[in-house]
Design a protein around this motif. Structure first.
Motif, short mmCIF file in Angstrom:
data_model
loop_
_atom_site.label_atom_id
_atom_site.label_comp_id
_atom_site.label_asym_id
_atom_site.label_seq_id
_atom_site.Cartn_x
_atom_site.Cartn_y
_atom_site.Cartn_z
N VAL A 75 -7.51 -1.25 -7.54
CA VAL A 75 -6.29 -0.53 -7.17
C VAL A 75 -5.86 0.41 -8.29
O VAL A 75 -5.45 1.55 -8.03
CB VAL A 75 -5.16 -1.52 -6.83
CG1 VAL A 75 -3.86 -0.76 -6.57
CG2 VAL A 75 -5.52 -2.35 -5.63
N PHE A 104 -7.18 -0.39 4.97
CA PHE A 104 -6.65 0.73 4.19
C PHE A 104 -7.61 1.00 3.04
O PHE A 104 -8.14 0.06 2.44
CB PHE A 104 -5.26 0.37 3.65
CG PHE A 104 -4.65 1.41 2.74
CD1 PHE A 104 -3.82 2.38 3.26
CD2 PHE A 104 -4.93 1.41 1.38
CE1 PHE A 104 -3.25 3.35 2.43
CE2 PHE A 104 -4.37 2.37 0.55
CZ PHE A 104 -3.52 3.34 1.07
N ALA A 117 -8.47 -2.28 1.14
CA ALA A 117 -7.59 -3.42 1.41
C ALA A 117 -7.69 -3.78 2.88
O ALA A 117 -7.85 -2.90 3.74
CB ALA A 117 -6.15 -3.09 1.05
N MET A 128 0.83 -1.20 0.00
CA MET A 128 0.00 0.00 0.00
C MET A 128 0.87 1.26 0.00
O MET A 128 0.47 2.30 -0.52
CB MET A 128 -0.94 0.01 1.20
CG MET A 128 -2.00 -1.08 1.17
SD MET A 128 -3.05 -1.00 -0.31
CE MET A 128 -2.42 -2.38 -1.27
#
Length: 378
Positions: free
Chosen positions: A344, A363, A351, A183
């Motif tokens: 993404v 996240f 996430a 991330m």
């Protein structure tokens, strides 16, 4: 307990005062701080962009401050804490039955650039005003040192204002220690997607310029031209004034899981507090708005009880606005991270982090509702 002194008047200090009154304390309340309470997170966001003014940053209207019925000592710095009370810079000593330490943290500086004009940190309103003034002089080559959340937000604001931006990060992946490498790489990608240059895995070696900065020298020999430099290289807890107080200090004031020091008459909250994590073990200093907002309710209850009767056990949470996107994170990042919703590549997803199939963190980018739903499961 007939008198309480709150040292520090930012969010954690203000919330502590509000909690004292809300939880029934009707005695003498003394507020000691260098600045009035204001909304610090906006300094690297809407304030730099000119969307909010100094007046808009006030955390509470004057009427709300008056409701606290407090004795204010603004523009005053605490010099030491002893058995006699808190001694201020002018020699005044304020005695109380209980003390709240909420002095926050101080931005780390780059010693090599101490005497160069055009080098900024961003922690206080004065810092933000000075940076905003320099940015208003015209298009500039801005170098941001540190790709953490403050550095990334400053870089975002500078790009939106039309400046050329280079971000320098010593780690190989920005924010890897906070949200994990996967991330962190996604966050780092936002810079290039919005016209900022990101240089990673290389530390800063020095600066060019005599009176004013003209460049940043990297450890690999490169020099990056710079009209302005913003150092976002972290902060250190403001604990120097506690030397000789008898309180344990180690990267913050050491407190238990209820934000209480070894002296039950003294609590510490916000950026300055390094608390014991209830049930999880270990110590943590949470430099986030939510911790400063939520810890005082627990800490004040324990101060008024004279013992630790309740614990601070909320999972850490923070958010960041970068390049028009809202980034949110809660909990703890682990190696097992899975995309549970969204895309993404479109930078709109959620996430989840797991440890042995137990949810540890969440996240998200631009997905506030599913993020909030999953966050409740932490």
């Amino acid at each position: 307990m007939r008198a309480v002194a709150v040292v520090g008047t930012s969010l954690a200090g203000l919330r502590s005062a509000q909690e004292l009154r809300a939880q029934g304390f009707d005695g003498r309340l003394v507020m000691i701080g260098a600045e009035p309470p204001y909304d610090r997170p906006q300094l690297s966001k809407d304030f730099l962009l000119g969307k909010v003014s100094v007046e808009d940053l006030a955390l509470v209207e004057q009427a709300g401050l008056d409701d606290l019925a407090a004795e204010w000592h603004l523009g005053a710095r605490a010099e030491r804490l002893t058995g006699d009370g808190v001694t201020l810079g002018d020699g005044t000593t304020i005695a109380a039955d209980g003390y709240v330490i909420a002095t926050g943290a101080v931005a780390r500086t780059l010693g090599a650039a101490r005497n160069l004009k055009g080098v900024h940190t961003l922690r206080t309103l004065d810092d933000a005003v000075a940076l905003k003034r320099d940015l208003a002089t015209g298009p500039a080559a801005v170098v941001v040192i540190g790709a953490g959340f403050i550095g990334a937000e400053v870089a975002s604001a500078c790009r939106l204002l039309g400046h050329d931006v280079t971000v320098i990060e010593a780690m190989a992946v920005p924010l890897a220690s906070v949200v994990g490498p996967e991330m962190g790489a996604v966050c780092g990608g936002l810079h290039a997607e919005n016209g900022a240059r990101l240089l990673t895995g290389v530390p800063v070696a020095g600066f060019a310029g005599t009176d004013r900065v003209t460049g940043v020298r990297l450890a690999d020999g490169r020099e990056i031209a710079a009209d302005l430099v913003v150092a976002g290289v972290g902060a250190r807890p403001a604990t120097e004034w506690l030397t000789g107080s008898g309180l344990a200090v180690d990267d913050g004031v050491l407190v238990d899981s209820g934000c209480v020091t070894a002296n039950p008459r003294v609590i510490a909250v916000g950026d300055v507090a390094r608390y014991h994590r209830h049930q999880r073990g270990g110590r943590l200093r949470a430099e986030h708005w939510t911790a400063a907002n939520e810890q005082p309710g627990v800490a004040v209850a324990n101060l008024l009880a004279g013992a630790t009767v309740t614990h601070f056990a909320r999972p850490g949470y923070f958010w960041s606005d970068q390049y028009g996107r809202r980034i949110q994170f809660a909990g703890v990042a682990t190696e097992d991270v899975r995309i549970v919703e969204g895309d993404v590549t479109a930078k709109r997803f959620v996430a989840a982090y797991y440890r042995e199939d137990a949810l540890t963190g969440v996240f998200a980018i631009d997905s506030p509702r599913p993020f909030t739903r999953l966050r409740r499961s932490l």
